[in-house]
Design a protein around this motif. Structure first.
Motif, PDB file in Angstrom:
ATOM      1  N   TYR A   1       0.875  -1.130  -0.154  1.00  0.00           N
ATOM      2  CA  TYR A   1      -0.636   0.251   0.281  1.00  0.00           C
ATOM      3  C   TYR A   1       1.118   1.119  -0.150  1.00  0.00           C
ATOM      4  O   TYR A   1       0.911   2.063  -0.573  1.00  0.00           O
ATOM      5  CB  TYR A   1      -0.928   0.202   0.980  1.00  0.00           C
ATOM      6  N   THR A   2       1.871   1.251   0.613  1.00  0.00           N
ATOM      7  CA  THR A   2       2.610   2.711   1.121  1.00  0.00           C
ATOM      8  C   THR A   2       3.592   2.290   0.064  1.00  0.00           C
ATOM      9  O   THR A   2       3.834   3.355  -0.523  1.00  0.00           O
ATOM     10  CB  THR A   2       3.144   2.388   2.328  1.00  0.00           C
TER      11      THR A   2
ATOM     12  N   ASP B   1       1.806   3.942  -2.693  1.00  0.00           N
ATOM     13  CA  ASP B   1       2.186   5.143  -3.038  1.00  0.00           C
ATOM     14  C   ASP B   1       3.642   6.112  -3.185  1.00  0.00           C
ATOM     15  O   ASP B   1       3.480   7.248  -3.956  1.00  0.00           O
ATOM     16  CB  ASP B   1       1.174   5.606  -1.957  1.00  0.00           C
TER      17      ASP B   1
ATOM     18  N   THR C   1      -6.978  -2.632  -5.432  1.00  0.00           N
ATOM     19  CA  THR C   1      -7.252  -1.541  -5.519  1.00  0.00           C
ATOM     20  C   THR C   1      -7.237  -0.544  -5.501  1.00  0.00           C
ATOM     21  O   THR C   1      -7.054   0.808  -5.908  1.00  0.00           O
ATOM     22  CB  THR C   1      -8.238  -1.525  -3.845  1.00  0.00           C
ATOM     23  N   ASN C   2      -6.013   0.095  -4.314  1.00  0.00           N
ATOM     24  CA  ASN C   2      -4.756   0.829  -4.474  1.00  0.00           C
ATOM     25  C   ASN C   2      -3.905   0.732  -5.215  1.00  0.00           C
ATOM     26  O   ASN C   2      -4.115   2.418  -5.888  1.00  0.00           O
ATOM     27  CB  ASN C   2      -4.229   0.420  -3.176  1.00  0.00           C
TER      28      ASN C   2
ATOM     29  N   ASP D   1      -4.648   4.598  -7.445  1.00  0.00           N
ATOM     30  CA  ASP D   1      -3.159   5.142  -7.608  1.00  0.00           C
ATOM     31  C   ASP D   1      -3.237   5.926  -9.132  1.00  0.00           C
ATOM     32  O   ASP D   1      -2.411   6.731  -8.982  1.00  0.00           O
ATOM     33  CB  ASP D   1      -2.175   4.626  -7.173  1.00  0.00           C
TER      34      ASP D   1
ATOM     35  N   ALA E   1      -6.586   7.038  -2.287  1.00  0.00           N
ATOM     36  CA  ALA E   1      -6.438   6.281  -2.836  1.00  0.00           C
ATOM     37  C   ALA E   1      -5.838   4.526  -1.834  1.00  0.00           C
ATOM     38  O   ALA E   1      -6.725   3.409  -1.774  1.00  0.00           O
ATOM     39  CB  ALA E   1      -5.066   5.547  -3.790  1.00  0.00           C
ATOM     40  N   THR E   2      -5.531   5.039  -0.977  1.00  0.00           N
ATOM     41  CA  THR E   2      -4.350   4.366   0.414  1.00  0.00           C
ATOM     42  C   THR E   2      -5.923   4.110   1.094  1.00  0.00           C
ATOM     43  O   THR E   2      -6.610   3.231   1.958  1.00  0.00           O
ATOM     44  CB  THR E   2      -3.779   4.549   1.006  1.00  0.00           C
TER      45      THR E   2
ATOM     46  N   SER F   1      -8.773   1.810  -0.310  1.00  0.00           N
ATOM     47  CA  SER F   1      -8.612   0.536   0.147  1.00  0.00           C
ATOM     48  C   SER F   1      -8.641  -0.430   1.498  1.00  0.00           C
ATOM     49  O   SER F   1      -8.937  -1.035   1.881  1.00  0.00           O
ATOM     50  CB  SER F   1      -6.260   0.335  -0.388  1.00  0.00           C
ATOM     51  N   GLN F   2      -7.868   0.773   2.002  1.00  0.00           N
ATOM     52  CA  GLN F   2      -8.485   0.237   3.714  1.00  0.00           C
ATOM     53  C   GLN F   2     -10.270  -0.116   3.863  1.00  0.00           C
ATOM     54  O   GLN F   2     -10.019  -0.729   4.638  1.00  0.00           O
ATOM     55  CB  GLN F   2      -7.608   1.185   4.586  1.00  0.00           C
TER      56      GLN F   2
END
Length: 445
Positions: free
Chosen positions: A31-32, A35, A174-175, A179, A196-197, A200-201
Motif C-alpha cells: 500500500y505505502t 504510494d 484497489t490501491n 493510484d 487511494a490508500t 483500499s482500507q
C-alpha cells in the motif's frame, strides 16, 4: 516415527498460518510502497519526502490497533485452547468496539491539530502543504485502517488465515488501480495517493466485517460485558507488538530529525526510499510473528511446551531465511530498487539513496530475531520481557545511536545506526531469554 509425524504436522500448521500472515503484511507494505512509487515518479522528490514525514502518523494508527488486537488474539486463542468459545466471542466484540471508539476520537483530534502534527513530524515551509494534504485524507480514513488491521489479525485467530490474503489482496489491487487513475491519469498528486490508500482500507474493512457478520466464522459478535480488568489485560498483552509496529514510525521520526540536521531535504527523500524497503522487511518479520503467536498461545493453553519450543525454532529459522533474501537483493540490485521511486536524473537524491541502502540493509540480517523473540514472550503472556526487547530495539537504542554515530561518521553514522541498534538489542534479548530458559527448563531454545 510418531514424533516425526507430530513435528511434520506442526510444521504444516505453522506454515498454514505463516503464509497468509506474511502475505498480508506484504500487501500492507505494498500500500505505502505503491504510494511512494507513484508520488515519487508522478509528483517529485519533495512530495516523496512529505509522504515519508507522514509515515510515523500512519504507523501510530496501526500501532494503536495492534495494541488491542494482539492482546485480543492472544486471549481468544488461549480460551479456544480451553474450549471456552463464549469468552472468546466476548473478547472479540469488545476488541472491535474499543478500536472503533478510539479511531473516531483520534480522527477528530487529529483533524483539529493537523498543522501542529505536521510540524511535529518534521515538516518545514517547503514540505508542509504536501504533508497536510496527505495527512488530512489519511486521518479521515484512519478508523477503517484500524478496524481492518485488527480484523486481519483476528481472522487468523478465528481459524481462517487464508481470508487475510484474499481481503488484503483485494485492498492492494484497489490501491494500485486508484493510484494510477488519480495520481497519473488525473494528476491529483499527493491527495490522490492518500485517497487511494484510504479507500483500499475501507474495502478491506468491509470485506472482513462481512466474514464475521455473515460468513462461517467461529468468532461472532455478542453482547459484551464491561470488564475493566479484561480491557486492561487486552492493552497490557499487546504492548510489545504495538511498540514493534510503532517503532517503524518512531525510527522514521528520529532518522528524519538526524537527516534534516546532517544532510537536508534531499536526504529525507533518499531516506524515504530506504524506509519503504525497511517497512517491507519489518512487516515480513511481524507477519512471521503473527503466524507464530496464535499457535504458541493455543499450545500455552494446552500446556504443551514441546510444541512451543518447535514453533519458536521454526519462526527464527524463517526470519533468518527472509533476512538473507532481503539483504542479498538490497546489495545486488540497489540501483533497480531506488529507481522504482526516484528518477536517476535526480542525481544527488538517487546516489544518496543507493549508498544509504547498501549500509542500512545490514540491519535486515538481525532485526527478525529481535522481533520474533519479543513476539514469543508476548504469546506466553510474558509482557514485561517482550516490552523490554521492543522498547530497546525501537526506541532507546536507535535514539542513542542516532545521537552519537552521526557526530562521529556523519552520513555513514546515520546509515549504520540501525545495524548497531539491532546488535545491541539482540545481545540483551538473548540474555533475557537465557534467564527465562533457566526458570522454565522445559522450554529450551
Amino acid at each position: 516415527m510418531q514424533q516425526s509425524k507430530s513435528k511434520s504436522y506442526l510444521t504444516k500448521k505453522f506454515f498454514k498460518y505463516l503464509i497468509p500472515s506474511v502475505t498480508a503484511m506484504w500487501f500492507f507494505s505494498i500500500y505505502t510502497m505503491v504510494d511512494g512509487i507513484f508520488v515519487g515518479k508522478g509528483v517529485g522528490p519533495i512530495a516523496l519526502a512529505a509522504v515519508n514525514l507522514s509515515m510515523p502518523y500512519i504507523n501510530g494508527v496501526f500501532a494503536v490497533s495492534l495494541l488491542i488486537s494482539v492482546g485480543s488474539s492472544t486471549l481468544i486463542t488461549f480460551y479456544f485452547g480451553k474450549n471456552e468459545k463464549k469468552k472468546s466471542n466476548e473478547i472479540f466484540t469488545l476488541n472491535i468496539i474499543l478500536i472503533s471508539i478510539i479511531g473516531i476520537v483520534l480522527t477528530g483530534l487529529s483533524l483539529v491539530f493537523i498543522e501542529k502534527i505536521a510540524y511535529f513530524l518534521g515538516a518545514n515551509n517547503e514540505t508542509l502543504p504536501y504533508v497536510v494534504d496527505h495527512l488530512k485524507i489519511i486521518i479521515i480514513f484512519s478508523t477503517f485502517f484500524m478496524v481492518a488491521y485488527s480484523l486481519e489479525v483476528l481472522v487468523k485467530a478465528d481459524g481462517f488465515p487464508i481470508y487475510s490474503i484474499i481481503f488484503v489482496t483485494l485492498a492492494a489491487i484497489t490501491n494500485i488501480v486508484l493510484d494510477y487513475i488519480l495520481v497519473i491519469r488525473y494528476d491529483y498528486g499527493i491527495k490522490g495517493a492518500a485517497f487511494a490508500t484510504g479507500a483500499s482500507q475501507f474495502i478491506s474493512c468491509m470485506a472482513f466485517l462481512f466474514h464475521f457478520l455473515f460468513g462461517k466464522s467461529n468468532l461472532k459478535f455478542v453482547r459484551p460485558k464491561l470488564n475493566f480488568s479484561l480491557i486492561s489485560k487486552l492493552f497490557t498483552i499487546g504492548i510489545p507488538e504495538a511498540l514493534t509496529e510503532l517503532s517503524a514510525g518512531f525510527t522514521t521520526f528520529v532518522f528524519n530529525f538526524a537527516i534534516s540536521k546532517h544532510i537536508g531535504t534531499y536526504g529525507l527523500a533518499a531516506f524515504g526510499v530506504i524506509m519503504y524497503l525497511n517497512n517491507l522487511v519489518l512487516m515480513t518479520m511481524v507477519g512471521i510473528n503473527q503466524g507464530m503467536q496464535p499457535l504458541i498461545s493455543y499450545y500455552n493453553g494446552k500446556e504443551n511446551y514441546k510444541n512451543i519450543d518447535s514453533l519458536l525454532a521454526l519462526a527464527l529459522k524463517t526470519s533468518l531465511a527472509f533476512a538473507v533474501l532481503f539483504f542479498g537483493i538490497s546489495q545486488l540490485f540497489p540501483n533497480q530498487l531506488v529507481s522504482l521511486f526516484i528518477n536517476p536524473s535526480n542525481r544527488n537524491t538517487f546516489l544518496l539513496a543507493i549508498k544509504g541502502l547498501k549500509v542500512f540493509s545490514f540491519g535486515f540480517l538481525i532485526c527478525g530475531f529481535n522481533i520474533v523473540l519479543a513476539g514469543y514472550f508476548t504469546a506466553l503472556k510474558e509482557t514485561v520481557k517482550g516490552t523490554v526487547v521492543s522498547t530497546l530495539r525501537g526506541y532507546i537504542l536507535i535514539t542513542l545511536t542516532l545521537l552519537i554515530l552521526p557526530n562521529i561518521w556523519e552520513s555513514f553514522g546515520i546509515w549504520i545506526s540501525s545495524l548497531v541498534c539491532e546488535i545491541l538489542t539482540l545481545g540483551i534479548a538473548l540474555t533475557i531469554y537465557t534467564r527465562f530458559q533457566t526458570e522454565f527448563k522445559d522450554i529450551p531454545l
